[in-house]
Design a protein around this motif. Structure first.
Motif, PDB file in Angstrom:
ATOM      1  N   VAL A 102       0.851  -1.190   0.000  1.00  0.00           N
ATOM      2  CA  VAL A 102       0.000   0.000   0.000  1.00  0.00           C
ATOM      3  C   VAL A 102       0.881   1.233   0.000  1.00  0.00           C
ATOM      4  O   VAL A 102       1.835   1.333   0.781  1.00  0.00           O
ATOM      5  N   GLU A 103       0.574   2.188  -0.875  1.00  0.00           N
ATOM      6  CA  GLU A 103       1.304   3.457  -0.933  1.00  0.00           C
ATOM      7  C   GLU A 103       0.313   4.620  -0.877  1.00  0.00           C
ATOM      8  O   GLU A 103      -0.586   4.697  -1.728  1.00  0.00           O
ATOM      9  N   PRO A 104       0.474   5.534   0.097  1.00  0.00           N
ATOM     10  CA  PRO A 104       1.384   5.468   1.249  1.00  0.00           C
ATOM     11  C   PRO A 104       0.818   4.547   2.315  1.00  0.00           C
ATOM     12  O   PRO A 104      -0.369   4.236   2.309  1.00  0.00           O
ATOM     13  N   SER A 105       1.649   4.139   3.220  1.00  0.00           N
ATOM     14  CA  SER A 105       1.204   3.281   4.313  1.00  0.00           C
ATOM     15  C   SER A 105       0.400   4.099   5.312  1.00  0.00           C
ATOM     16  O   SER A 105       0.473   5.328   5.336  1.00  0.00           O
ATOM     17  N   THR A 109      -4.200  -1.552   5.052  1.00  0.00           N
ATOM     18  CA  THR A 109      -3.239  -2.654   5.057  1.00  0.00           C
ATOM     19  C   THR A 109      -3.799  -3.786   4.216  1.00  0.00           C
ATOM     20  O   THR A 109      -5.011  -3.925   4.066  1.00  0.00           O
ATOM     21  N   ILE A 110      -2.912  -4.584   3.643  1.00  0.00           N
ATOM     22  CA  ILE A 110      -3.348  -5.673   2.785  1.00  0.00           C
ATOM     23  C   ILE A 110      -2.536  -6.916   3.101  1.00  0.00           C
ATOM     24  O   ILE A 110      -1.325  -6.834   3.339  1.00  0.00           O
ATOM     25  N   ASP A 111      -3.223  -8.070   3.163  1.00  0.00           N
ATOM     26  CA  ASP A 111      -2.506  -9.297   3.481  1.00  0.00           C
ATOM     27  C   ASP A 111      -2.123 -10.035   2.202  1.00  0.00           C
ATOM     28  O   ASP A 111      -2.402  -9.583   1.085  1.00  0.00           O
ATOM     29  N   SER A 112      -1.509 -11.188   2.355  1.00  0.00           N
ATOM     30  CA  SER A 112      -0.977 -11.912   1.205  1.00  0.00           C
ATOM     31  C   SER A 112      -2.067 -12.443   0.277  1.00  0.00           C
ATOM     32  O   SER A 112      -1.808 -12.764  -0.878  1.00  0.00           O
ATOM     33  N   SER A 113      -3.300 -12.524   0.766  1.00  0.00           N
ATOM     34  CA  SER A 113      -4.391 -13.008  -0.077  1.00  0.00           C
ATOM     35  C   SER A 113      -5.071 -11.887  -0.850  1.00  0.00           C
ATOM     36  O   SER A 113      -5.970 -12.146  -1.645  1.00  0.00           O
ATOM     37  N   LEU A 119      -7.401   1.518   7.748  1.00  0.00           N
ATOM     38  CA  LEU A 119      -6.746   1.980   8.970  1.00  0.00           C
ATOM     39  C   LEU A 119      -7.156   3.396   9.327  1.00  0.00           C
ATOM     40  O   LEU A 119      -7.411   3.709  10.482  1.00  0.00           O
ATOM     41  N   ALA A 120      -7.183   4.275   8.325  1.00  0.00           N
ATOM     42  CA  ALA A 120      -7.516   5.675   8.565  1.00  0.00           C
ATOM     43  C   ALA A 120      -8.123   6.256   7.302  1.00  0.00           C
ATOM     44  O   ALA A 120      -7.889   5.758   6.192  1.00  0.00           O
ATOM     45  N   ALA A 125      -2.874   3.911  -2.954  1.00  0.00           N
ATOM     46  CA  ALA A 125      -2.778   3.004  -4.086  1.00  0.00           C
ATOM     47  C   ALA A 125      -2.410   1.622  -3.579  1.00  0.00           C
ATOM     48  O   ALA A 125      -1.545   1.476  -2.704  1.00  0.00           O
ATOM     49  N   ILE A 126      -3.081   0.613  -4.123  1.00  0.00           N
ATOM     50  CA  ILE A 126      -2.721  -0.773  -3.847  1.00  0.00           C
ATOM     51  C   ILE A 126      -1.849  -1.237  -5.015  1.00  0.00           C
ATOM     52  O   ILE A 126      -2.276  -1.211  -6.173  1.00  0.00           O
ATOM     53  N   VAL A 127      -0.634  -1.625  -4.728  1.00  0.00           N
ATOM     54  CA  VAL A 127       0.303  -2.004  -5.778  1.00  0.00           C
ATOM     55  C   VAL A 127       0.479  -3.517  -5.743  1.00  0.00           C
ATOM     56  O   VAL A 127       0.811  -4.094  -4.711  1.00  0.00           O
TER      57      VAL A 127
END
Length: 849
Positions: A102-105, A109-113, A119-120, A125-127
């Motif tokens: 995720v940019e910016p953090s 949040t994103i997990d491996s799946s 979060l806020a 962007a999800i890369v």
């Protein structure tokens, strides 16, 4: 009669069990089509945001769906799908090799799946990267403060997901340790009261939510008989925590209406091979809003040997096949099919297959997509026997077999079907099928059963449209024993309890099993308890009249309409209002029969269940199982094997004004029905796609008549003509050991959709160890005794016995072997009896193939 050669003969007969439709010559093949294109994996995105930004320094071979989305305050998270886009990866879930960030953090949040959690508030962007390029998706996280709550869609589904409201836990009749929830969450109002109000509100603590008994028990911090169910600080824990913190409300903030449906993505895109497919589940509400509920839904594999699925929606296809996964969220149920080409290297010219009608068009199209070759057509002898048994219940005579085999007319199969449909035996045999469906018997309807059966016979003879028959049965009143008019009245006489009448009508005419919804919402379908009692209310005014009852004949039971009749809702304990299964209430005058409105809706051409149920039932009569199996369980959790074929057949049936004979003829004249029962390379493991005919044990009536016909020794039925055929014995109260042994429907409870008897030791003992076959073979008045007097040559005798039993000539090998046996036998009669007995006990005789 000595059986010196019985063992060897039976063994040899079994080796020719399907001769005439045996191992087929492989069909012609051609190179694969050059214009074939890979299946598309495109699907709708959840929001109309701008398309993703794609890095161009390297070409990625996948795309991310959705490409842009918003996580609303009420949304727990969003599942992303990384799907291949090039020819080699199309349809494949690639998340196992995709790296997410995720940019910016700090925004999400994103997990491996590929599951995104907010979060806020903000945008990010999800890369997604696979080492060969990057794909970006845009996410907007809405502020989390002041979110709205709806217990039914935010909290109740979590109880189902974690098993809290199952029959083994708090969902059982008396609850568990004083805490009772409705089974599978059908009564959310009662569940809310149990969680937040009952027990002195001891289960929640708004002032210190983390110490709520609901949370400490479910996480294992407090001893819990069910063990830990929710991980501490998991998204589900946070949802429950925030709900309790907000005061455990039933509903606050913006109302989006009820849950309308759920959809699953990808929606059936085939996989390139066995492997993992992440599912995404979207809930759609009455106002059109959609929410990702992937992690809140409940998943179930319908075939765990083919596909597995975990609580997060990660499904894995274990082998080259197709399999279904059902998903439940709240009261909504949906299913998705995972599939992959069964024979990826198959080279087969599907375009060259002959097609007779829409059945072949749809079924061969599906087989081509799965790369499963159909078997070639059955031999003429096999098709003649199959069609004769299915349409008239009888085997063809040796004369008919010889004539048909020698007929060179290319349209002879169509002409055969037409001739069989015109025979009186068609009505006699299919009256048994309809009698089983409607459970016509003296035990259930008394003397009215005779009028009931006469009416069905007359409808079959006149080819009365199915919708007309059903409307007549649903609305009939009067004397069930009256000549000419009493027949259909017995439908109501059979079930005077409104709930029983409703269940039977839904199952017989709509293919819906609604019984589970009487006590709670249906666990495998969309029917609620309100649907159940609303449907039952259509039968509430139907009552049995008698002496002193208005509209009743003196001393005779009749069916009358009582304007004051009602059915009480089990949960509310109030009279239920009539409501159609499409959710629409109806207005019915007090003096009117509510069934008239139900019959109008049920038999309408656009009813989504009526035509499909009839088509599926008829299909099952010819193939041993329906396109939906069982044929009377067309629930959301039991999807059709060939949904496009079922839809097309149902549409044709409605267009043809519900013409039963046209439907039967369409099935019987299709190339699909005429396929061989022998498998070919590539379809030998197929048990569901109808790529070949599946051998079916003869029904009780077919077996009894086949034995009598082959041996020229009639069966004996109490009080009947000694030469009466078994198919003329419609009432199961007529005693018959052979009919009972071979599984005729007793019609005392719901019969199976297809009366194909399961094989049993009792049947084997009756045929092999009893005198049913023995007495017919050795009868002095039977066929064999008569033909032996003609002193035929051994070759001719062998041929005649094959024609009479398995309805085909013997192969050269069979003829040579048995001719030699007969010639060297010390007793021609004993040897011939042994051969005859072995053929009658062979699998080929006992099965319709």
């Amino acid at each position: 009669m000595p059986r010196r050669w019985v063992g060897p003969m039976i063994a040899a007969c079994l080796t020719v069990a399907h001769a005439g439709c045996g191992r087929a010559t492989p069909p012609a093949v051609t190179p694969p089509r050059s214009d074939a294109s890979p299946p598309r994996a495109d699907g709708p995105t959840s929001t109309p945001h701008p398309p993703p930004i794609v890095q161009t320094e390297a070409r990625p071979i996948f795309k991310v769906e959705p490409s842009s989305f918003t996580i609303a305050a009420e949304d727990p998270g969003v599942q992303l799908l990384a799907i291949g886009t090039d020819a080699g990866e199309a349809g494949r879930d690639l998340k196992s090799r995709v790296i997410w960030r995720v940019e910016p953090s700090g925004i999400a949040t994103i997990d491996s799946s590929g599951y995104v959690l907010p979060l806020a508030a903000g945008a990010a962007a999800i890369v997604a990267s696979d080492g060969g390029g990057e794909v970006r998706a845009q996410v907007v996280v809405a502020p989390r403060d002041g979110r709205s709550w709806d217990f039914a869609t935010d909290v109740a589904p979590l109880l189902s997901k974690h098993g809290c409201n199952t029959g083994a836990c708090h969902g059982k009749a008396d609850g568990q340790n004083g805490f009772h929830l409705s089974l599978f969450g059908y009564d959310t109002e009662a569940d809310l009261a149990a969680m937040a109000r009952d027990g002195g509100q001891r289960r929640i603590s708004p002032f210190d939510p983390r110490e709520s008994l609901l949370l400490t028990k479910s996480t294992g911090r407090t001893p819990h008989a069910g063990g830990p169910r929710i991980a501490l600080d998991s998204p589900d824990y946070q949802t429950l925590f925030q709900w309790i913190k907000a005061g455990a409300p039933a509903r606050t903030g913006k109302k989006s209406g009820g849950l309308a449906r759920i959809t699953i993505e990808p929606s059936g895109a085939p996989l390139a091979g066995p492997g993992v497919q992440q599912l995404r589940v979207l809930a759609e509400f009455a106002d059109g809003r959609r929410r990702d509920v992937t992690r809140q839904a409940v998943y179930k594999s319908l075939d765990e040997s083919s596909v597995t699925v975990d609580p997060r929606g990660k499904a894995e296809l274990l082998r080259r096949t197709e399999a279904d996964v059902t998903v439940r969220y709240g009261p909504q149920v949906a299913s998705v099919r995972l599939s992959t080409p069964v024979n990826p290297g198959l080279v087969f010219d599907f375009r060259a297959l002959p097609r007779a009608n829409l059945i072949d068009d749809e079924l061969f199209k599906r087989l081509e997509s799965l790369k499963v070759p159909p078997s070639p057509p059955a031999t003429d002898a096999a098709f003649l026997r199959r069609a004769s048994l299915d349409l008239t219940g009888a085997q063809p005579s040796p004369v008919e077999v010889r004539r048909y085999i020698g007929d060179k007319d290319p349209d002879k199969r169509i002409k055969l079907v037409d001739s069989l449909l015109a025979r009186p035996e068609f009505i006699a045999f299919w009256r048994i099928k309809f009698g089983d469906l409607l459970q016509i018997s003296v035990a259930r309807q008394g003397n009215g059963a005779y009028r009931y059966q006469e009416w069905v016979d007359d409808c079959l003879a006149k080819n009365t449209p199915w919708d007309e028959m059903v409307r007549t049965m649903l609305t009939a009143v009067g004397d069930p024993t009256a000549i000419g008019t009493g027949g259909p009245v017995n439908y109501a006489m059979d079930a005077l309890e409104p709930i029983i009448a409703a269940e039977q009508s839904a199952q017989r005419f709509l293919g819906l099993r609604m019984r589970c919804a009487q006590c709670h919402d249906h666990p495998f379908d969309v029917w609620t308890q309100d649907d159940y009692f609303g449907f039952a209310a259509f039968f509430a005014k139907v009552q049995r009249g008698g002496m002193g009852m208005p509209g009743a004949m003196m001393g005779k039971p009749t069916i009358v309409i009582n304007p004051k009749g009602q059915v009480v809702h089990l949960r509310t304990q109030k009279p239920a209002a009539a409501r159609l299964l499409d959710g629409k209430p109806v207005t019915i005058a007090e003096k009117d029969d509510p069934r008239a409105e139900l019959a109008r809706w049920m038999t309408a051409a656009d009813n989504p269940y009526f035509a499909k149920a009839a088509v599926n039932w008829v299909w099952a009569q010819f193939f041993g199982k329906g396109l939906v199996d069982p044929a009377d369980d067309m629930s959301r959790a039991n999807p059709a094997v060939h949904p496009e074929l079922l839809d097309a057949l149902a549409k044709r049936f409605a267009t043809k004004k519900f013409d039963l004979r046209d439907l039967i003829r369409t099935v019987a004249t299709s190339q699909t029905y005429g396929l061989s029962s022998a498998t070919v390379a590539g379809n030998e493991r197929d048990t569901r796609l109808f790529s070949h005919q599946t051998p079916r044990p003869l029904t009780a009536h077919q077996m009894a008549d086949a034995l009598a016909q082959a041996t020229d020794v009639p069966n004996r039925f109490p009080g009947a003509d000694p030469f009466r055929r078994a198919i003329r014995v419609a009432d199961p109260s007529v005693q018959s050991m052979i009919l009972d042994t071979f599984g005729r429907c007793p019609r005392t409870s719901a019969c199976a959709s297809v009366q194909t008897p399961p094989l049993s030791l009792k049947q084997s003992l009756l045929l092999i160890g009893g005198d049913v076959v023995e007495s017919k073979v050795a009868s002095l008045n039977g066929y064999l005794a008569g033909v032996l007097k003609l002193e035929l040559e051994p070759e001719e005798l062998v041929e005649n016995l094959y024609f009479r039993t398995v309805c085909r000539p013997p192969t050269a090998e069979e003829s040579s072997r048995w001719t030699a046996e007969l010639k060297q036998a010390t007793s021609l009669q004993e040897a011939a009896e042994d051969l005859f007995w072995a053929l009658l006990n062979s699998r080929e005789f006992a099965f319709n193939h």
